[in-house]
Design a protein around this motif. Structure first.
Motif, PDB file in Angstrom:
ATOM      1  N   ASN A  93       0.816  -1.210   0.000  1.00 22.05           N
ATOM      2  CA  ASN A  93       0.000   0.000   0.000  1.00 22.05           C
ATOM      3  C   ASN A  93       0.852   1.264   0.000  1.00 22.05           C
ATOM      4  O   ASN A  93       0.458   2.280  -0.583  1.00 22.05           O
ATOM      5  CB  ASN A  93      -0.960   0.002   1.190  1.00 22.05           C
ATOM      6  CG  ASN A  93      -2.074   1.005   1.001  1.00 22.05           C
ATOM      7  OD1 ASN A  93      -2.543   1.241  -0.108  1.00 22.05           O
ATOM      8  ND2 ASN A  93      -2.511   1.604   2.094  1.00 22.05           N
ATOM      9  N   MET A  94       2.010   1.215   0.634  1.00 23.57           N
ATOM     10  CA  MET A  94       2.893   2.386   0.565  1.00 23.57           C
ATOM     11  C   MET A  94       3.282   2.668  -0.879  1.00 23.57           C
ATOM     12  O   MET A  94       3.294   3.832  -1.315  1.00 23.57           O
ATOM     13  CB  MET A  94       4.145   2.155   1.417  1.00 23.57           C
ATOM     14  CG  MET A  94       3.888   2.231   2.896  1.00 23.57           C
ATOM     15  SD  MET A  94       5.455   2.114   3.763  1.00 23.57           S
ATOM     16  CE  MET A  94       5.015   1.043   5.087  1.00 23.57           C
ATOM     17  N   ILE A  95       3.557   1.614  -1.624  1.00 25.27           N
ATOM     18  CA  ILE A  95       3.901   1.764  -3.033  1.00 25.27           C
ATOM     19  C   ILE A  95       2.692   2.261  -3.818  1.00 25.27           C
ATOM     20  O   ILE A  95       2.794   3.186  -4.633  1.00 25.27           O
ATOM     21  CB  ILE A  95       4.422   0.424  -3.606  1.00 25.27           C
ATOM     22  CG1 ILE A  95       5.711   0.010  -2.890  1.00 25.27           C
ATOM     23  CG2 ILE A  95       4.625   0.514  -5.121  1.00 25.27           C
ATOM     24  CD1 ILE A  95       6.111  -1.434  -3.112  1.00 25.27           C
ATOM     25  N   ALA A  96       1.524   1.660  -3.555  1.00 23.95           N
ATOM     26  CA  ALA A  96       0.310   2.035  -4.274  1.00 23.95           C
ATOM     27  C   ALA A  96      -0.051   3.501  -4.034  1.00 23.95           C
ATOM     28  O   ALA A  96      -0.387   4.225  -4.977  1.00 23.95           O
ATOM     29  CB  ALA A  96      -0.856   1.130  -3.854  1.00 23.95           C
ATOM     30  N   LEU A  97       0.023   3.949  -2.793  1.00 23.75           N
ATOM     31  CA  LEU A  97      -0.351   5.334  -2.503  1.00 23.75           C
ATOM     32  C   LEU A  97       0.605   6.331  -3.140  1.00 23.75           C
ATOM     33  O   LEU A  97       0.175   7.401  -3.609  1.00 23.75           O
ATOM     34  CB  LEU A  97      -0.463   5.551  -0.992  1.00 23.75           C
ATOM     35  CG  LEU A  97      -1.637   4.829  -0.319  1.00 23.75           C
ATOM     36  CD1 LEU A  97      -1.612   5.058   1.186  1.00 23.75           C
ATOM     37  CD2 LEU A  97      -2.972   5.235  -0.917  1.00 23.75           C
ATOM     38  N   VAL A  98       1.878   5.995  -3.202  1.00 22.99           N
ATOM     39  CA  VAL A  98       2.829   6.869  -3.901  1.00 22.99           C
ATOM     40  C   VAL A  98       2.490   6.910  -5.393  1.00 22.99           C
ATOM     41  O   VAL A  98       2.467   7.981  -6.013  1.00 22.99           O
ATOM     42  CB  VAL A  98       4.286   6.414  -3.671  1.00 22.99           C
ATOM     43  CG1 VAL A  98       5.243   7.114  -4.620  1.00 22.99           C
ATOM     44  CG2 VAL A  98       4.700   6.666  -2.223  1.00 22.99           C
ATOM     45  N   ALA A  99       2.197   5.752  -5.985  1.00 26.92           N
ATOM     46  CA  ALA A  99       1.857   5.699  -7.415  1.00 26.92           C
ATOM     47  C   ALA A  99       0.580   6.481  -7.703  1.00 26.92           C
ATOM     48  O   ALA A  99       0.511   7.248  -8.683  1.00 26.92           O
ATOM     49  CB  ALA A  99       1.704   4.251  -7.871  1.00 26.92           C
ATOM     50  N   ILE A 100      -0.434   6.319  -6.847  1.00 25.50           N
ATOM     51  CA  ILE A 100      -1.711   7.029  -7.045  1.00 25.50           C
ATOM     52  C   ILE A 100      -1.513   8.535  -6.848  1.00 25.50           C
ATOM     53  O   ILE A 100      -1.983   9.340  -7.663  1.00 25.50           O
ATOM     54  CB  ILE A 100      -2.779   6.467  -6.087  1.00 25.50           C
ATOM     55  CG1 ILE A 100      -3.111   5.011  -6.456  1.00 25.50           C
ATOM     56  CG2 ILE A 100      -4.043   7.330  -6.108  1.00 25.50           C
ATOM     57  CD1 ILE A 100      -3.859   4.248  -5.377  1.00 25.50           C
ATOM     58  N   GLY A 101      -0.819   8.903  -5.790  1.00 27.51           N
ATOM     59  CA  GLY A 101      -0.572  10.323  -5.537  1.00 27.51           C
ATOM     60  C   GLY A 101       0.231  10.971  -6.646  1.00 27.51           C
ATOM     61  O   GLY A 101      -0.081  12.079  -7.100  1.00 27.51           O
TER      62      GLY A 101
END
Length: 182
Positions: free
Chosen positions: A150-158
């Protein structure tokens, strides 16, 4: 952007994520019942008829089970309404959305599992807090895996949201040019 201009898969993902976020918040309400019963040492069925029992865990743990899932639900709902407005491929939009959703549920499971693990599900093995048990693994393993993802996903989404915002600000009509595969 109206919903007529949003691709169907984005609407489906948004609704799935929002629904799961609401259910995470519901899990928080159920956790509130556990918190209440822990504090009282039982449950009052009707006025004057009290069934005494003690739930495992700590006051702090049950408070977390009552409040923590709300934040995971809100995170899932917030991301549900961001993804449709940024340019991910269907594959990556779904991957990121599912990671966020599964992280939310894994954290709900962590909060619940921590009340049944002597080490509060903070480690797979014994700690100074207490020994491990099956609930240590059940509570920690999914939260560990999906927390990192999720840390990776949130950086990608942001990041993708910022790229889309810059493209809109510059007047770019071709937002497809901002589409990233990851």
């Amino acid at each position: 952007m109206t919903t007529e201009h949003i691709e169907g898969w984005k609407l489906s993902l948004r609704d799935l994520m929002a629904g799961n976020g609401v259910l995470m918040i519901f899990a928080s309400l159920v956790g509130g019942l556990g918190y209440w019963m822990f504090l009282l040492g039982g449950f009052e069925i009707v006025p004057g008829f009290f069934v005494s029992f003690q739930l495992p865990g700590t006051e702090h743990g049950w408070r977390g089970t009552h409040t923590g899932p709300v934040l995971n639900g809100l995170m899932t709902i917030a991301v549900a309404f961001v993804i449709p407005h940024i340019n991910f491929s269907e594959k990556w939009g779904n991957i990121w959305g599912w990671i966020v959703m599964l992280d939310g549920w894994s954290n709900v499971l962590f909060y619940w599992g921590s009340n049944f693990a002597p080490n509060r599900a903070l480690a797979f093995g014994d700690t100074p807090i207490g020994p491990s048990n099956i609930f240590s693994f059940i509570g920690l393993a999914p939260a560990y895996v999906f927390g990192v993802l999720n840390m990776i996903a949130l950086v990608a989404i942001g990041r993708q949201a910022i790229i889309a915002a810059k493209a809109r600000r510059s007047g770019s009509r071709d937002l497809a040019a901002t589409r990233r595969t990851a």
